[in-house]
Design a protein around this motif. Structure first.
Motif, PDB file in Angstrom:
ATOM      1  N   ALA A  44       3.919 -14.026   4.429  1.00  0.00           N
ATOM      2  CA  ALA A  44       3.398 -12.658   4.350  1.00  0.00           C
ATOM      3  C   ALA A  44       4.452 -11.621   3.958  1.00  0.00           C
ATOM      4  O   ALA A  44       4.183 -10.777   3.091  1.00  0.00           O
ATOM      5  CB  ALA A  44       2.725 -12.280   5.669  1.00  0.00           C
ATOM      6  N   PRO A  45       5.648 -11.611   4.555  1.00  0.00           N
ATOM      7  CA  PRO A  45       6.626 -10.594   4.140  1.00  0.00           C
ATOM      8  C   PRO A  45       6.988 -10.682   2.662  1.00  0.00           C
ATOM      9  O   PRO A  45       7.277  -9.656   2.032  1.00  0.00           O
ATOM     10  CB  PRO A  45       7.836 -10.886   5.036  1.00  0.00           C
ATOM     11  N   TRP A  46       6.992 -11.880   2.099  1.00  0.00           N
ATOM     12  CA  TRP A  46       7.325 -12.043   0.680  1.00  0.00           C
ATOM     13  C   TRP A  46       6.170 -11.611  -0.212  1.00  0.00           C
ATOM     14  O   TRP A  46       6.387 -11.094  -1.314  1.00  0.00           O
ATOM     15  CB  TRP A  46       7.698 -13.498   0.406  1.00  0.00           C
ATOM     16  N   LEU A  47       4.939 -11.783   0.269  1.00  0.00           N
ATOM     17  CA  LEU A  47       3.772 -11.339  -0.485  1.00  0.00           C
ATOM     18  C   LEU A  47       3.636  -9.822  -0.489  1.00  0.00           C
ATOM     19  O   LEU A  47       3.232  -9.224  -1.483  1.00  0.00           O
ATOM     20  CB  LEU A  47       2.499 -11.949   0.108  1.00  0.00           C
ATOM     21  N   SER A  48       3.969  -9.213   0.632  1.00  0.00           N
ATOM     22  CA  SER A  48       3.716  -7.776   0.775  1.00  0.00           C
ATOM     23  C   SER A  48       4.628  -6.936  -0.102  1.00  0.00           C
ATOM     24  O   SER A  48       4.243  -5.844  -0.545  1.00  0.00           O
ATOM     25  CB  SER A  48       3.878  -7.357   2.238  1.00  0.00           C
ATOM     26  N   ALA A  49       5.844  -7.429  -0.381  1.00  0.00           N
ATOM     27  CA  ALA A  49       6.794  -6.686  -1.222  1.00  0.00           C
ATOM     28  C   ALA A  49       7.699  -7.678  -1.934  1.00  0.00           C
ATOM     29  O   ALA A  49       8.872  -7.836  -1.584  1.00  0.00           O
ATOM     30  CB  ALA A  49       7.610  -5.713  -0.381  1.00  0.00           C
ATOM     31  N   VAL A  96      -1.287  -9.787   0.895  1.00  0.00           N
ATOM     32  CA  VAL A  96      -1.521 -10.089  -0.517  1.00  0.00           C
ATOM     33  C   VAL A  96      -1.871  -8.843  -1.319  1.00  0.00           C
ATOM     34  O   VAL A  96      -1.715  -8.831  -2.555  1.00  0.00           O
ATOM     35  CB  VAL A  96      -2.615 -11.176  -0.650  1.00  0.00           C
ATOM     36  N   ARG A  97      -2.260  -7.780  -0.656  1.00  0.00           N
ATOM     37  CA  ARG A  97      -2.534  -6.523  -1.372  1.00  0.00           C
ATOM     38  C   ARG A  97      -1.283  -6.006  -2.068  1.00  0.00           C
ATOM     39  O   ARG A  97      -1.370  -5.271  -3.046  1.00  0.00           O
ATOM     40  CB  ARG A  97      -3.058  -5.466  -0.393  1.00  0.00           C
ATOM     41  N   GLY A  98      -0.107  -6.365  -1.571  1.00  0.00           N
ATOM     42  CA  GLY A  98       1.136  -5.904  -2.176  1.00  0.00           C
ATOM     43  C   GLY A  98       1.765  -6.899  -3.145  1.00  0.00           C
ATOM     44  O   GLY A  98       2.861  -6.655  -3.642  1.00  0.00           O
ATOM     45  N   ALA A  99       1.079  -8.015  -3.415  1.00  0.00           N
ATOM     46  CA  ALA A  99       1.687  -9.084  -4.214  1.00  0.00           C
ATOM     47  C   ALA A  99       1.855  -8.707  -5.679  1.00  0.00           C
ATOM     48  O   ALA A  99       2.688  -9.294  -6.374  1.00  0.00           O
ATOM     49  CB  ALA A  99       0.858 -10.357  -4.088  1.00  0.00           C
ATOM     50  N   GLY A 100       1.072  -7.760  -6.166  1.00  0.00           N
ATOM     51  CA  GLY A 100       1.179  -7.369  -7.568  1.00  0.00           C
ATOM     52  C   GLY A 100       0.919  -8.534  -8.493  1.00  0.00           C
ATOM     53  O   GLY A 100      -0.077  -9.258  -8.340  1.00  0.00           O
ATOM     54  N   ASP A 101       1.820  -8.777  -9.440  1.00  0.00           N
ATOM     55  CA  ASP A 101       1.633  -9.864 -10.409  1.00  0.00           C
ATOM     56  C   ASP A 101       2.394 -11.131 -10.016  1.00  0.00           C
ATOM     57  O   ASP A 101       2.599 -12.012 -10.841  1.00  0.00           O
ATOM     58  CB  ASP A 101       2.033  -9.409 -11.811  1.00  0.00           C
ATOM     59  N   LEU A 102       2.803 -11.247  -8.745  1.00  0.00           N
ATOM     60  CA  LEU A 102       3.481 -12.461  -8.285  1.00  0.00           C
ATOM     61  C   LEU A 102       2.519 -13.648  -8.378  1.00  0.00           C
ATOM     62  O   LEU A 102       1.459 -13.644  -7.739  1.00  0.00           O
ATOM     63  CB  LEU A 102       3.949 -12.294  -6.835  1.00  0.00           C
ATOM     64  N   ASP A 151      -8.944 -12.213  -3.976  1.00  0.00           N
ATOM     65  CA  ASP A 151      -9.917 -11.905  -5.020  1.00  0.00           C
ATOM     66  C   ASP A 151     -10.236 -10.415  -5.040  1.00  0.00           C
ATOM     67  O   ASP A 151     -10.367  -9.813  -6.114  1.00  0.00           O
ATOM     68  CB  ASP A 151     -11.186 -12.728  -4.778  1.00  0.00           C
ATOM     69  N   ALA A 152     -10.327  -9.823  -3.854  1.00  0.00           N
ATOM     70  CA  ALA A 152     -10.678  -8.402  -3.772  1.00  0.00           C
ATOM     71  C   ALA A 152      -9.613  -7.511  -4.389  1.00  0.00           C
ATOM     72  O   ALA A 152      -9.927  -6.433  -4.914  1.00  0.00           O
ATOM     73  CB  ALA A 152     -10.908  -8.013  -2.310  1.00  0.00           C
ATOM     74  N   CYS A 153      -8.349  -7.936  -4.338  1.00  0.00           N
ATOM     75  CA  CYS A 153      -7.278  -7.088  -4.877  1.00  0.00           C
ATOM     76  C   CYS A 153      -6.755  -7.582  -6.222  1.00  0.00           C
ATOM     77  O   CYS A 153      -5.790  -7.023  -6.760  1.00  0.00           O
ATOM     78  CB  CYS A 153      -6.139  -6.962  -3.870  1.00  0.00           C
ATOM     79  N   GLY A 154      -7.352  -8.625  -6.761  1.00  0.00           N
ATOM     80  CA  GLY A 154      -6.948  -9.108  -8.073  1.00  0.00           C
ATOM     81  C   GLY A 154      -5.634  -9.845  -8.097  1.00  0.00           C
ATOM     82  O   GLY A 154      -4.977  -9.910  -9.149  1.00  0.00           O
ATOM     83  N   ALA A 155      -5.226 -10.427  -6.983  1.00  0.00           N
ATOM     84  CA  ALA A 155      -3.967 -11.175  -6.942  1.00  0.00           C
ATOM     85  C   ALA A 155      -4.065 -12.433  -7.808  1.00  0.00           C
ATOM     86  O   ALA A 155      -5.140 -12.998  -8.000  1.00  0.00           O
ATOM     87  CB  ALA A 155      -3.621 -11.548  -5.509  1.00  0.00           C
TER      88      ALA A 155
END
Length: 496
Positions: free
Chosen positions: A381-386, A420-426, A452-456
């Motif tokens: 999670a910490p790596w996904l968020s930023a 995952v909302r902060g994952a951007g294009d990762l 899916d909701a945030c387009g990750a």
């Protein structure tokens, strides 16, 4: 399947979870009585009445109920209720023919408090004599609320009681004789416990579980969440009658048993030299130029002191060797996720390992992937968020993507579905197995809905006929393909 007759015609004494009372057993007790059993439901003292109530007070009340129940008693402890049940059984070993652990993931020993054995329980505020009951939205912290209707959840909330703080902090006192009382565990898979998982923990050499492998100790599964007395009272009554008769599976391993995690890797990979630095092993590819790296993060919680440690397990040595064979630096790491509340400490270990890897002269510090397995999923999670710019891919195999009750904090730090909302294009590569336990699969579904909701950018690799830990369990084409496909996609993102 084993059967013993120790519980025949014994009376049931039912001890409730924290913050509840004897009322939670009403429908189970009625079902048992219809089957001809004698039943006593325990109302534990406290509930805001007195700061003098402690664990010994509850043990004494259970002892009183055992004495009133007759000469032969099956003592059932739900969650926290297991501690006073064990204390009473130890004091009345001549009467108690079996102790049933119901949805109680911990195994309390002499000197343990409830908070030691069951970290999901809420912790009292310094100086407080009582712990307030959970709100309607907080019951999941004690265990899965799967199967509860809105009305049942409302009832649980409306009738909840404060829990005397000293019942959670006072050590349980048991004699050596307590270990000889036969036990049956009724496990609730949606709550995170299965017979297969316990047997695997036994194969790791978890010392606390060795007690449960003794002859006469058995285990049953009930397809519910943490509250089967409310969601499935008839099924629970049937399971209690089976437990009283000593039915269920043994955790004892056969002679010569090879633990699942120590079986060979699904792909043939030649041995390769490695560099060992602190708690990190690096498998280096041919050549001298800096190459991208993949850090493989094992799951947990795992008992401290197990040997071999995870970085020497075939799954992780296999993946790391394969990565090196294909031109990347494969990295295995031992971290300290030994107990449900160790997520923060394990996250620090993983971060330190990543720093060590990125500083290595054979690693391209700007091209790193992290690959999480099983119970290490919350650490993603910490790596996904930023995600930092050098993190080119995040992968996960059969992950748990929601902390178990008692894991981490109450916030979102270790909740990948929120992060995952902060994952951007990762890019995220998720290997999902079809033969998964319900709790892991539910967490994956939740994560995929959020992604899916945030387009990750999540790529799912499906292995519908594979098990959790398939790399050493399922030596078949589907498993080999899943490993190769996931590795190809991760390496593709590192080369981009």
């Amino acid at each position: 399947m084993t059967t013993r007759d120790t519980g025949a015609e014994a009376a049931f004494v039912l001890v409730p979870e924290a913050h509840t009372g004897d009322w939670v057993w009403e429908r189970v007790a009625a079902a048992l009585r219809r089957a001809g059993a004698r039943v006593r439901c325990v109302a534990l003292p406290g509930g805001g009445s007195s700061g003098a109530v402690d664990l010994e007070t509850h043990v004494a009340e259970v002892v009183r109920q055992v004495d009133a129940a007759g000469e032969r008693v099956v003592l059932v402890g739900h969650g926290y209720g297991l501690l006073p049940a064990l204390g009473a059984a130890d004091r009345r070993r001549e009467r108690v023919v079996r102790v049933v652990h119901l949805a109680a993931a911990g195994l309390p020993e002499d000197g343990d408090s409830a908070l030691d054995a069951l970290p999901a329980l809420p912790r009292p505020v310094n100086g407080a004599t009582d712990v307030p009951p959970p709100t309607r939205e907080e019951w999941h912290r004690l265990g899965s609320t799967e199967g509860l209707t809105p009305a049942e959840l409302d009832q649980l909330t409306a009738r909840a009681l404060p829990q005397p703080a000293a019942t959670l902090t006072q050590p349980l006192r048991l004699s050596d004789g307590a270990a000889r009382i036969p036990r049956t565990g009724i496990l609730c898979p949606a709550d995170g416990s299965t017979v297969d998982r316990l047997r695997w923990m036994v194969s790791l050499g978890a010392p606390r579980l060795s007690l449960l492998t003794r002859p006469g100790n058995t285990f049953l599964e009930l397809a519910t969440g943490h509250w089967p007395m409310l969601s499935e009272p008839d099924l629970l009554a049937k399971a209690l009658r089976q437990a009283a008769a000593g039915e269920g599976e043994s955790l004892a391993l056969p002679p010569g048993h090879v633990p699942d995690h120590l079986r060979p890797f699904v792909l043939p990979v030649p041995e390769r030299p490695r560099e060992r630095e602190e708690h990190v092993d690096l498998y280096l590819p041919d050549g001298q130029q800096p190459r991208p790296a993949i850090v493989f993060v094992h799951g947990g919680p795992l008992p401290a002191g197990i040997r071999p440690t995870p970085r020497d397990w075939p799954t992780f040595t296999g993946y790391a060797t394969l990565a090196a064979q294909l031109g990347a630096v494969g990295v295995t790491v031992d971290h300290r996720l030994h107990a449900p509340d160790d997520l923060a400490r394990a996250a620090e270990d993983v971060s330190a390992a990543v720093g060590l890897v990125r500083a290595h002269p054979r690693v391209d510090e700007n091209r790193v992937a992290l690959w999480f397995f099983s119970g290490s999923g919350p650490l993603s999670a910490p790596w996904l968020s930023a995600p930092p710019p050098w993190l080119r891919c995040l992968a996960a195999n059969y992950p748990l993507l929601e902390p178990l009750p008692g894991h981490g904090t109450d916030g979102d730090r270790f909740r990948p579905a929120a992060a995952v909302r902060g994952a951007g294009d990762l890019p995220v590569v998720l290997t999902r197995v079809g033969l998964e336990d319900p709790m892991h699969d539910a967490s994956v579904r939740h994560f995929l809905d959020a992604a899916d909701a945030c387009g990750a950018q999540v790529r799912v690799i499906s292995a519908p006929h594979c098990h959790h830990g398939f790399e050493t369990l399922d030596h078949m084409a589907e498993a080999r393909t899943a490993v190769q496909d996931a590795m190809r996609r991760v390496l593709g993102n590192l080369e981009a």
